[in-house]
Design an enzyme around this catalytic site. Structure first.
Site, PDB file in Angstrom:
ATOM      1  N   GLU A 135       0.839  -1.215   0.000  1.00  6.43           N
ATOM      2  CA  GLU A 135       0.000   0.000   0.000  1.00  6.43           C
ATOM      3  C   GLU A 135       0.867   1.256   0.000  1.00  6.43           C
ATOM      4  OE1 GLU A 135      -2.843  -0.559  -0.850  1.00  6.43           O
ATOM      5  OE2 GLU A 135      -3.145  -2.627  -0.189  1.00  6.43           O
ATOM      6  N   HIS A 138       1.836   1.995  -3.439  1.00 12.15           N
ATOM      7  CA  HIS A 138       0.816   2.756  -4.177  1.00 12.15           C
ATOM      8  C   HIS A 138       0.879   4.240  -3.817  1.00 12.15           C
ATOM      9  CE1 HIS A 138      -1.166  -0.433  -6.257  1.00 12.15           C
ATOM     10  NE2 HIS A 138      -1.589  -1.065  -5.169  1.00 12.15           N
ATOM     11  N   CYS A 145       2.105  -4.921 -10.477  1.00  9.85           N
ATOM     12  CA  CYS A 145       3.136  -5.559 -11.286  1.00  9.85           C
ATOM     13  C   CYS A 145       2.669  -6.980 -11.599  1.00  9.85           C
ATOM     14  CB  CYS A 145       4.434  -5.570 -10.484  1.00  9.85           C
ATOM     15  SG  CYS A 145       5.803  -6.351 -11.331  1.00  9.85           S
ATOM     16  N   CYS A 169      10.411  -6.227  -7.594  1.00  8.09           N
ATOM     17  CA  CYS A 169      11.179  -6.775  -8.717  1.00  8.09           C
ATOM     18  C   CYS A 169      12.125  -5.679  -9.231  1.00  8.09           C
ATOM     19  CB  CYS A 169      10.245  -7.254  -9.823  1.00  8.09           C
ATOM     20  SG  CYS A 169       9.474  -5.919 -10.746  1.00  8.09           S
ATOM     21  N   CYS A 172      10.241  -2.568 -10.675  1.00 10.69           N
ATOM     22  CA  CYS A 172       9.591  -1.726  -9.665  1.00 10.69           C
ATOM     23  C   CYS A 172      10.627  -1.024  -8.790  1.00 10.69           C
ATOM     24  CB  CYS A 172       8.623  -2.553  -8.821  1.00 10.69           C
ATOM     25  SG  CYS A 172       7.188  -3.134  -9.765  1.00 10.69           S
TER      26      CYS A 172
END
Ligand SMILES: [Zn+2]
Ligand SMILES: [Zn+2]
Length: 181
Positions: A135, A138, A145, A169, A172
């Site tokens: 969260e 975000h 993803c 990853c 990201c």
């Protein structure tokens, strides 16, 4: 390259054990390298309780939090033990608006395995840390993803929370570094 020191407040909505909050704070510091601390508790707003569903509306709680002054913090993660929903889903483990200030984590459904058994305290805490970081991702404008192991993978069920790792990853990770620059 220097990162802005984004500060994150972790606020208990109700009676949440200090240890559970501290685990989330430690993961925010350790995994995202941000500043984080526990804030004073407040009660989840009564108008967020949906009498028909007997669940709390995540959007209403987030609106309430956004109206509060957390002026010393860039992002705020609320932690509660109530069952959360948003209108299009039967339940959610957490919720945050993309690029917003406040997000939520619910411990309610993390405390049970898909087969109904009770997991050890350590895996409940690990799940809570994953949802909190997801969260927060975000709030820092990360999108979902497709990589199943990535922290930003969407989790509809507990097994998906367990499958994803505490790490972003490589894509990201780069995206987050870019956002924090
Ligand atoms: Zn998400
Ligand atoms: Zn990813």
């Amino acid at each position: 390259m220097t990162s802005k020191k984004i500060s994150v407040g972790v606020v208990p909505l109700g009676d949440i054990p200090e240890f559970d909050l501290q685990v989330i704070v430690d993961h925010i510091i350790g995994c995202f390298k941000l500043v984080a601390q526990i804030l004073p508790r407040f009660e989840p707003p009564g108008n967020a309780l949906d009498e028909r569903r007997l669940q709390y509306n995540a959007g209403i709680i987030i609106e309430t939090m956004e109206a509060m002054q957390f002026s010393n913090y860039d992002k705020v993660i609320g932690v509660l033990d109530k069952d959360l929903f948003i209108p299009i889903f039967t339940h959610v483990f957490g919720e945050a608006r993309q690029g917003g200030k406040c997000g939520l984590v619910s411990l309610y459904r993390l405390a049970k395995n898909p087969d109904g058994s009770i997991p050890p305290e350590s895996s409940i805490n690990e799940r809570a840390a994953k949802v909190a970081l997801h969260e927060l991702g975000h709030l820092l404008d990360l999108l979902h993803c497709e990589r199943k192991k990535c922290l930003m993978h969407f989790s509809g069920g507990i097994d998906e929370v367990d499958e994803m790792s505490l790490d972003l990853c490589e894509y990201c990770t780069v995206y987050l570094q870019d956002k924090l620059r």
